[in-house]
Write a protein that holds these residues in place. Structure first.
Motif, PDB file in Angstrom:
ATOM      1  N   ALA A   2       0.979  -1.323   0.537  1.00 15.63           N
ATOM      2  CA  ALA A   2       0.284   0.235   0.196  1.00 15.63           C
ATOM      3  C   ALA A   2       1.446   1.432   0.215  1.00 15.63           C
ATOM      4  O   ALA A   2       1.823   1.351   0.118  1.00 15.63           O
ATOM      5  N   ASN A   3       0.888   1.900  -0.985  1.00 10.27           N
ATOM      6  CA  ASN A   3       0.863   3.777  -0.546  1.00 10.27           C
ATOM      7  C   ASN A   3       0.893   4.194   0.092  1.00 10.27           C
ATOM      8  O   ASN A   3      -0.060   3.872   1.217  1.00 10.27           O
ATOM      9  N   TYR A   4       2.033   4.593   0.886  1.00 16.14           N
ATOM     10  CA  TYR A   4       1.707   5.145   2.577  1.00 16.14           C
ATOM     11  C   TYR A   4       1.591   7.314   2.147  1.00 16.14           C
ATOM     12  O   TYR A   4       1.821   7.623   1.260  1.00 16.14           O
ATOM     13  N   ASP A  69       3.802   2.566  10.426  1.00 15.08           N
ATOM     14  CA  ASP A  69       3.411   1.201   9.325  1.00 15.08           C
ATOM     15  C   ASP A  69       2.124   1.004  10.041  1.00 15.08           C
ATOM     16  O   ASP A  69       1.185   1.240   9.066  1.00 15.08           O
ATOM     17  N   LEU A  72      -0.360   3.893   8.113  1.00 14.31           N
ATOM     18  CA  LEU A  72       0.424   4.019   6.852  1.00 14.31           C
ATOM     19  C   LEU A  72       1.223   5.023   6.815  1.00 14.31           C
ATOM     20  O   LEU A  72       0.965   6.160   5.519  1.00 14.31           O
ATOM     21  N   GLU A  73       1.639   6.256   7.390  1.00 13.19           N
ATOM     22  CA  GLU A  73       2.363   7.333   6.977  1.00 13.19           C
ATOM     23  C   GLU A  73       3.700   7.920   7.433  1.00 13.19           C
ATOM     24  O   GLU A  73       4.513   7.216   8.211  1.00 13.19           O
TER      25      GLU A  73
END
Length: 87
Positions: A2-4, A69, A72-73
């Motif tokens: 996944a994109n952060y 994580d 997701l940042e």
């Protein structure tokens, strides 16, 4: 993977603006953009004494950032010349 989401602290944005060369600024911004897809690229190193802080090299400049994580940042909190960035 996944994109952060990228977060840049205002102080880090000012530090990017102060980078001398336009080409250096462009490369730093590209490196930061790449952290959204891969927050732990080859060459990135974990900072001693921290569990979640990393540094990425871009020429003579360093990008210090934190990875969360669970959310997701990636938070960019310091950008500077290698001789000054860790102070």
């Amino acid at each position: 993977m996944a994109n952060y989401r990228l977060l840049v602290k205002p102080s880090a944005a000012k530090e990017i603006e102060k980078v001398g060369s336009k080409n250096d600024r462009r490369r730093i911004v590209e490196q930061i953009g790449g952290l959204a897809a891969e927050p732990r690229p080859s060459g990135a190193e974990k900072l001693a004494g921290y569990d979640d802080r990393y540094r990425a090299r871009q020429g003579d400049y360093r990008i210090v950032y934190l990875i969360d994580d669970s959310r997701l940042e990636v938070t960019i909190f310091k950008v500077g010349h290698r001789k000054d960035v860790y102070r």
